[in-house]
Write a protein that holds these residues in place. Structure first.
Motif, PDB file in Angstrom:
ATOM      1  N   MET A 234     -13.773  11.444   7.425  1.00  0.00           N
ATOM      2  CA  MET A 234     -12.922  12.117   8.417  1.00  0.00           C
ATOM      3  C   MET A 234     -12.540  13.517   7.949  1.00  0.00           C
ATOM      4  O   MET A 234     -11.538  14.083   8.402  1.00  0.00           O
ATOM      5  N   GLY A 235     -13.330  14.028   7.025  1.00  0.00           N
ATOM      6  CA  GLY A 235     -13.206  15.418   6.597  1.00  0.00           C
ATOM      7  C   GLY A 235     -11.805  15.839   6.185  1.00  0.00           C
ATOM      8  O   GLY A 235     -11.297  16.844   6.665  1.00  0.00           O
ATOM      9  N   GLY A 236     -11.178  15.069   5.332  1.00  0.00           N
ATOM     10  CA  GLY A 236      -9.879  15.488   4.794  1.00  0.00           C
ATOM     11  C   GLY A 236      -8.706  15.180   5.709  1.00  0.00           C
ATOM     12  O   GLY A 236      -7.553  15.402   5.342  1.00  0.00           O
ATOM     13  N   ARG A 237      -8.974  14.672   6.910  1.00  0.00           N
ATOM     14  CA  ARG A 237      -7.861  14.367   7.816  1.00  0.00           C
ATOM     15  C   ARG A 237      -7.182  13.056   7.444  1.00  0.00           C
ATOM     16  O   ARG A 237      -6.093  12.762   7.899  1.00  0.00           O
ATOM     17  N   ALA A 238      -7.859  12.265   6.629  1.00  0.00           N
ATOM     18  CA  ALA A 238      -7.280  10.975   6.252  1.00  0.00           C
ATOM     19  C   ALA A 238      -7.648  10.669   4.804  1.00  0.00           C
ATOM     20  O   ALA A 238      -8.652  11.164   4.303  1.00  0.00           O
ATOM     21  N   SER A 239      -6.817   9.895   4.146  1.00  0.00           N
ATOM     22  CA  SER A 239      -7.164   9.407   2.811  1.00  0.00           C
ATOM     23  C   SER A 239      -6.374   8.130   2.593  1.00  0.00           C
ATOM     24  O   SER A 239      -5.398   7.863   3.312  1.00  0.00           O
ATOM     25  N   LEU A 240      -6.788   7.354   1.608  1.00  0.00           N
ATOM     26  CA  LEU A 240      -6.078   6.104   1.362  1.00  0.00           C
ATOM     27  C   LEU A 240      -4.631   6.379   0.959  1.00  0.00           C
ATOM     28  O   LEU A 240      -3.714   5.680   1.393  1.00  0.00           O
ATOM     29  N   SER A 241      -4.419   7.442   0.161  1.00  0.00           N
ATOM     30  CA  SER A 241      -3.039   7.706  -0.276  1.00  0.00           C
ATOM     31  C   SER A 241      -2.158   8.031   0.934  1.00  0.00           C
ATOM     32  O   SER A 241      -1.022   7.564   1.037  1.00  0.00           O
ATOM     33  N   ARG A 242      -2.695   8.825   1.865  1.00  0.00           N
ATOM     34  CA  ARG A 242      -1.888   9.150   3.063  1.00  0.00           C
ATOM     35  C   ARG A 242      -1.644   7.918   3.917  1.00  0.00           C
ATOM     36  O   ARG A 242      -0.562   7.728   4.472  1.00  0.00           O
ATOM     37  N   LEU A 243      -2.666   7.087   4.004  1.00  0.00           N
ATOM     38  CA  LEU A 243      -2.508   5.858   4.786  1.00  0.00           C
ATOM     39  C   LEU A 243      -1.433   4.962   4.161  1.00  0.00           C
ATOM     40  O   LEU A 243      -0.562   4.429   4.868  1.00  0.00           O
ATOM     41  N   LEU A 244      -1.465   4.820   2.842  1.00  0.00           N
ATOM     42  CA  LEU A 244      -0.462   3.972   2.177  1.00  0.00           C
ATOM     43  C   LEU A 244       0.944   4.507   2.446  1.00  0.00           C
ATOM     44  O   LEU A 244       1.864   3.746   2.744  1.00  0.00           O
ATOM     45  N   ARG A 245       1.081   5.836   2.367  1.00  0.00           N
ATOM     46  CA  ARG A 245       2.414   6.416   2.586  1.00  0.00           C
ATOM     47  C   ARG A 245       2.879   6.161   4.027  1.00  0.00           C
ATOM     48  O   ARG A 245       4.058   5.927   4.280  1.00  0.00           O
ATOM     49  N   ARG A 246       1.967   6.213   4.966  1.00  0.00           N
ATOM     50  CA  ARG A 246       2.344   5.931   6.362  1.00  0.00           C
ATOM     51  C   ARG A 246       2.745   4.478   6.544  1.00  0.00           C
ATOM     52  O   ARG A 246       3.759   4.172   7.180  1.00  0.00           O
ATOM     53  N   LEU A 247       1.943   3.588   5.980  1.00  0.00           N
ATOM     54  CA  LEU A 247       2.220   2.161   6.181  1.00  0.00           C
ATOM     55  C   LEU A 247       3.485   1.737   5.450  1.00  0.00           C
ATOM     56  O   LEU A 247       4.195   0.817   5.882  1.00  0.00           O
ATOM     57  N   ASP A 248       3.763   2.405   4.341  1.00  0.00           N
ATOM     58  CA  ASP A 248       4.949   2.060   3.548  1.00  0.00           C
ATOM     59  C   ASP A 248       6.239   2.245   4.352  1.00  0.00           C
ATOM     60  O   ASP A 248       7.269   1.668   4.033  1.00  0.00           O
ATOM     61  N   ARG A 249       6.168   3.058   5.400  1.00  0.00           N
ATOM     62  CA  ARG A 249       7.376   3.291   6.207  1.00  0.00           C
ATOM     63  C   ARG A 249       7.652   2.165   7.209  1.00  0.00           C
ATOM     64  O   ARG A 249       8.670   2.164   7.885  1.00  0.00           O
ATOM     65  N   ILE A 250       6.712   1.242   7.332  1.00  0.00           N
ATOM     66  CA  ILE A 250       6.896   0.170   8.327  1.00  0.00           C
ATOM     67  C   ILE A 250       7.928  -0.831   7.807  1.00  0.00           C
ATOM     68  O   ILE A 250       7.730  -1.452   6.760  1.00  0.00           O
TER      69      ILE A 250
ATOM     70  N   ASP B  46      -5.254   3.769  14.261  1.00  0.00           N
ATOM     71  CA  ASP B  46      -5.648   2.388  14.583  1.00  0.00           C
ATOM     72  C   ASP B  46      -5.136   1.408  13.532  1.00  0.00           C
ATOM     73  O   ASP B  46      -4.658   0.320  13.847  1.00  0.00           O
ATOM     74  N   VAL B  47      -5.278   1.804  12.258  1.00  0.00           N
ATOM     75  CA  VAL B  47      -4.833   0.904  11.190  1.00  0.00           C
ATOM     76  C   VAL B  47      -3.319   0.713  11.281  1.00  0.00           C
ATOM     77  O   VAL B  47      -2.816  -0.411  11.216  1.00  0.00           O
ATOM     78  N   GLU B  48      -2.612   1.818  11.490  1.00  0.00           N
ATOM     79  CA  GLU B  48      -1.145   1.700  11.562  1.00  0.00           C
ATOM     80  C   GLU B  48      -0.726   0.807  12.731  1.00  0.00           C
ATOM     81  O   GLU B  48       0.151  -0.046  12.589  1.00  0.00           O
ATOM     82  N   ASP B  49      -1.376   1.007  13.881  1.00  0.00           N
ATOM     83  CA  ASP B  49      -1.056   0.150  15.038  1.00  0.00           C
ATOM     84  C   ASP B  49      -1.253  -1.317  14.694  1.00  0.00           C
ATOM     85  O   ASP B  49      -0.430  -2.165  15.034  1.00  0.00           O
ATOM     86  N   GLU B  50      -2.376  -1.587  14.053  1.00  0.00           N
ATOM     87  CA  GLU B  50      -2.674  -2.990  13.755  1.00  0.00           C
ATOM     88  C   GLU B  50      -1.649  -3.568  12.772  1.00  0.00           C
ATOM     89  O   GLU B  50      -1.167  -4.683  12.952  1.00  0.00           O
ATOM     90  N   VAL B  51      -1.320  -2.796  11.738  1.00  0.00           N
ATOM     91  CA  VAL B  51      -0.362  -3.309  10.755  1.00  0.00           C
ATOM     92  C   VAL B  51       1.003  -3.514  11.416  1.00  0.00           C
ATOM     93  O   VAL B  51       1.676  -4.523  11.192  1.00  0.00           O
ATOM     94  N   ARG B  52       1.408  -2.587  12.283  1.00  0.00           N
ATOM     95  CA  ARG B  52       2.699  -2.761  12.982  1.00  0.00           C
ATOM     96  C   ARG B  52       2.701  -4.039  13.819  1.00  0.00           C
ATOM     97  O   ARG B  52       3.667  -4.787  13.850  1.00  0.00           O
ATOM     98  N   ARG B  53       1.594  -4.246  14.514  1.00  0.00           N
ATOM     99  CA  ARG B  53       1.496  -5.439  15.348  1.00  0.00           C
ATOM    100  C   ARG B  53       1.601  -6.708  14.485  1.00  0.00           C
ATOM    101  O   ARG B  53       2.278  -7.667  14.838  1.00  0.00           O
ATOM    102  N   LEU B  54       0.936  -6.683  13.334  1.00  0.00           N
ATOM    103  CA  LEU B  54       0.976  -7.837  12.444  1.00  0.00           C
ATOM    104  C   LEU B  54       2.395  -8.066  11.914  1.00  0.00           C
ATOM    105  O   LEU B  54       2.870  -9.204  11.863  1.00  0.00           O
ATOM    106  N   VAL B  55       3.055  -6.994  11.527  1.00  0.00           N
ATOM    107  CA  VAL B  55       4.419  -7.128  10.985  1.00  0.00           C
ATOM    108  C   VAL B  55       5.356  -7.658  12.073  1.00  0.00           C
ATOM    109  O   VAL B  55       6.185  -8.537  11.832  1.00  0.00           O
ATOM    110  N   ASP B  56       5.192  -7.155  13.304  1.00  0.00           N
ATOM    111  CA  ASP B  56       5.991  -7.693  14.423  1.00  0.00           C
ATOM    112  C   ASP B  56       5.752  -9.180  14.599  1.00  0.00           C
ATOM    113  O   ASP B  56       6.605  -9.911  15.090  1.00  0.00           O
ATOM    114  N   ASP B  57       4.575  -9.609  14.213  1.00  0.00           N
ATOM    115  CA  ASP B  57       4.194 -11.005  14.384  1.00  0.00           C
ATOM    116  C   ASP B  57       4.565 -11.850  13.156  1.00  0.00           C
ATOM    117  O   ASP B  57       4.111 -12.981  13.023  1.00  0.00           O
ATOM    118  N   GLY B  58       5.319 -11.284  12.230  1.00  0.00           N
ATOM    119  CA  GLY B  58       5.810 -12.079  11.093  1.00  0.00           C
ATOM    120  C   GLY B  58       5.091 -11.859   9.771  1.00  0.00           C
ATOM    121  O   GLY B  58       5.425 -12.496   8.767  1.00  0.00           O
TER     122      GLY B  58
END
Ligand code: 5AD
Length: 451
Positions: free
Chosen positions: A219-235, A189-201
């Motif tokens: 989320m029991g180890g399925r997510a962490s801030l470091s993993r999220l940052l690495r995912r978003l950094d690819r946008i 969800d976070v990645e979708d939202e950030v992508r949408r925002l970036v598409d919007d300028g």
């Protein structure tokens, strides 16, 4: 209000919305605006013109609540003159005080807590149709629906809430009571939202959470801030990524490494220490010692060499002695924060401190300590800013400055404000600026090139 007169007004109802408190409250207000605009409400900057007057409130210190109470007292006469006006108290203070607000201010129509924002428009409609006052506080473990943000104060910058609430029990803090337990959005969800925002300028994103670096633990180890940052950094197109606010004991090596490795993640972290005294930190139930905090800063500076730290400090907490206060001053001189938010302790009903510790530091002493620490921080900022004279900084341009249109205002990656002459079309770009002058709060300089 009677239904006949509601129907008689053909134009959409106008809403005045005033926001108090933190970044999350300002973002919540944007969400409220978006949802209400969808329901055909309009917004006005003028309270007298409004059909609906809303306060999105803050409870973290009594001062913020007192300002809202002042507003509500002022509105008594307004409501007598214009009884059809809907008056709404939203957010943290609504959650904390609940029914008491309706009892104490009989002219308030809606008290809507932190988990009910998405329904405000419906509640206001019901009140305008004659329902009488509404109290909406929601379930304490209910995940607030993920809300799109369609409106932004600035075209190129956006805030995204990834975690809400707080499971900690710091003795001074009312937030677990106003925001409830921690809940988190999924990484998808976070990645979708950030992508949408970036598409919007959008080029600059700040991830928000009360304990943002706890993200993922539900989320029991399925997510962490470091993993999220690495995912978003690819946008592609996302140039700056920041996260606030972190809790010291939860700064993992993984997170520091992600800060180091991800190009878009700024070298800035907001890491409230609250006090530099072990005994005071213990009474606050922060779960770390002053030395543990120092070691953490050392580790962080080793991993992310150009990192800058911002902090929060409370002065005059229950039982704070001169020696304890001095330990905080010493720590500030030693660490040299890029920015420090200083607060005089304010006793909050229902907190552990309120129950078991007397709020015994006199107001005059709190005020004096506040002044001392502000001066210390100002000195540090001035010295550090002087050290930057002649250097070239990467500045994300936010737009023309408030006072002079021909001067642009922007921020370094450590969130320092920089002013320099330039044209408006650079807004949203990263400019390289040579620093030529400074004050403790701002830098100024001249453009060398656009990155
Ligand atoms: N009194 C004064 N400051 C407080 N804060 C939180 N609770 C209180 C209180 N009761 C400060 C802390 C926190 C910031 C958001 O507000 O420093 O990090």
């Amino acid at each position: 209000m009677n239904t006949a007169s509601a129907k008689a007004t053909e134009r959409p109802p106008r809403v005045f919305l005033e926001t108090f408190g933190c970044q999350m409250n300002f973002l919540d207000s944007e969400i409220i605006r978006g949802r209400m605009l969808e329901k055909r409400f309009e917004f006005t900057e003028t309270r007298d013109e409004a059909d609906v007057i809303c306060f999105n409130t803050c409870s973290v210190r009594d001062h913020a609540e007192e300002r809202v109470r002042g507003r509500l007292r002022e509105l008594r006469i307004h409501k007598e003159r214009k009884p059809e006006t809907v008056i709404a108290v939203l957010g943290c203070m609504a959650q904390r005080e609940g029914e008491t607000l309706l009892d104490r201010f009989a002219h308030v129509d809606l008290v809507c807590g932190t988990r009910e924002f998405s329904r405000i428009g419906d509640y206001v409609d019901r009140i305008r149709d004659g329902s009488g006052p509404i109290l909406a506080l929601g379930e304490s473990d209910q995940m607030p629906p993920r809300e799109r943000v369609d409106l932004r104060a600035r075209q190129h910058e956006a805030y995204v809430t990834i975690q809400r609430g707080c499971d900690r029990a710091c003795t001074f803090c009312v937030v677990p009571r106003t925001r409830g337990p921690e809940v988190e959005s999924s990484m998808d969800d976070v990645e979708d939202e950030v992508r949408r925002l970036v598409d919007d300028g959008v080029v600059d994103v700040t991830l928000l959470g009360q304990i943002v670096n706890a993200y993922g633990r539900k989320m029991g180890g399925r997510a962490s801030l470091s993993r999220l940052l690495r995912r978003l950094d690819r946008i592609r197109g996302l140039r700056r990524l920041r996260f606030i606010t972190s809790f010291p004991t939860l700064m993992t090596n993984d997170l520091m490494e992600a800060m180091r490795d991800c190009e878009s993640v700024v070298s800035y972290t907001h890491l409230p220490v609250q006090s530099g005294s072990n005994s005071c930190l213990k009474r606050m139930a922060r779960g770390y010692s002053a030395d543990a905090y120092r070691r953490l800063v050392e580790r962080l500076r080793k991993t992310v060499p150009d990192v800058e730290l911002a902090t929060d400090i409370i002065v005059g907490f229950c039982g704070e002695t001169d020696e304890e206060f001095q330990a905080t001053v010493d720590m500030m001189r030693e660490i040299e924060f890029v920015q420090a938010f200083i607060f005089k302790y304010s006793n909050r009903p229902g907190t552990a401190a309120d129950r078991v510790m007397p709020d015994d530091v006199p107001d005059a002493v709190k005020a004096e300590r506040n002044q001392i620490i502000l001066r210390v921080q100002e000195e540090i900022q001035q010295r550090r800013h002087r050290d930057m004279l002649g250097s070239v900084q990467e500045v994300l341009v936010e737009g023309p400055s408030k006072r002079r249109k021909e001067v642009l205002s922007g921020r370094t990656s450590a969130h320092r404000i920089v002013h320099f002459p330039g044209s408006e079309h650079l807004t949203g770009e990263i400019a390289r600026v040579r620093i030529t002058d400074c004050t403790p709060l701002t830098l100024s300089g001249e453009l060398t090139e656009v990155a």
